[in-house]
Scaffold this active site. Sequence first.
Site, PDB file in Angstrom:
ATOM      1  N   ASP A 179       1.223   4.173  -5.883  1.00 12.95           N
ATOM      2  CA  ASP A 179       2.564   3.604  -5.962  1.00 12.95           C
ATOM      3  C   ASP A 179       3.491   4.797  -5.709  1.00 12.95           C
ATOM      4  OD1 ASP A 179       4.105   1.154  -7.829  1.00 12.95           O
ATOM      5  OD2 ASP A 179       5.169   3.001  -7.335  1.00 12.95           O
ATOM      6  N   THR A 225       3.641  -1.138  -2.099  1.00 11.51           N
ATOM      7  CA  THR A 225       3.490  -2.601  -2.166  1.00 11.51           C
ATOM      8  C   THR A 225       2.811  -3.165  -0.939  1.00 11.51           C
ATOM      9  OG1 THR A 225       5.472  -2.777  -3.496  1.00 11.51           O
ATOM     10  CG2 THR A 225       4.801  -4.761  -2.372  1.00 11.51           C
TER      11      THR A 225
END
Length: 344
Positions: free
Chosen positions: A58, A14
């Site tokens: 991710d 993130t």
Amino acid sequence: MHKPAILLIYTGGTIGMVKDFETGALKAFNFNQLLERIPELQLLDCTIDTYSFEEPIDSSDMSPEHWVKMAEVIEKNYHLFDGFVVLHGSDTMSYTASALSFMLKNLSKPVILTGSQLPIGDLRTDAKENLITAIQIASLQENKQPVIKEVGLYFEYKLYRGNRTTKISAEHFNAFTSPNMPHLAESGVHLKVNHHLLSNFYTSNQLIIHKTLETNVFILKIFPGITQNVLNAILNIPNLKGLVLETFGSGNAPTEFWFINALQKAIQKGIKIVNVTQCWGGSVDMGKYETGTALKQIGVISGYDITTEAAITKLMFLLPQDLNPNEFANAFQTAICGELNLMN
Ligand code: ASP
């Protein structure tokens, strides 16, 4: 004057993501933009070089191959830098921190993992504080020697021993904890290091990286009502080499014959079974209740107060080594780099 040299390794997560305008989903973006977004980095009393994964991920896509890649980047740059900061998604950060702690033998420089809950571009982001303080921690030196000589995880004002951590919140900035080990440092008005908790795990400082990890492993969390069919199906997975058994309380499991018998057969076949508590904190003690004693008798290995993340990666790390059953149990039940505490 010599300024500490830090290598910032960007793997994804993130912290470096932006919203896709069409779908609204978060996706990774170019690392150079990350540095552009934090001009404050230039004010730090260290030099910063960067290395980015070609395709940032991710961290849910994290795999042992990525761990090997990180270890190789650290190995290649080890003599050039005083410390390493790894930017990583928070979802599997504790697994990576645990894996790296085992793979980087004789580590005597800081490797600090950090990330964030909100992207760096978000107005309320936690990314800046996490990144800046992680770099400061990696730069800490005393008598020209690094203060931290291990794999740490820095998140929301606290530095933890990486292989002691677990992610506890998908919502709060305070996303990690280290249930069985106090934090190593805390950032407030001052950066307070708990020096008495820092360790030098190795006598040599010749970094050796371990690249072979066994992935034929499984984590089984038991629950009231678990059936014989389910247990047998897991234990008969072709080529299964190791199992982390998440048990109740201080290492307890059903005493029913079929349950113990299935585990015993698996152990006789050579599958290594490690007992880890599914409780948030505390230790396995297989002699405390009858329900744990049976496990001990059939050769289940105690994980003591190890986290599941450290247990599964320690299995991956130890299984490829040529150890007989006794040596394996001893190796697992001995701390390599602070990942467990033998309380009983
Ligand atoms: N899904 C993200 C990841 O782990 C979450 C985060 O970065 O915190 O990569």
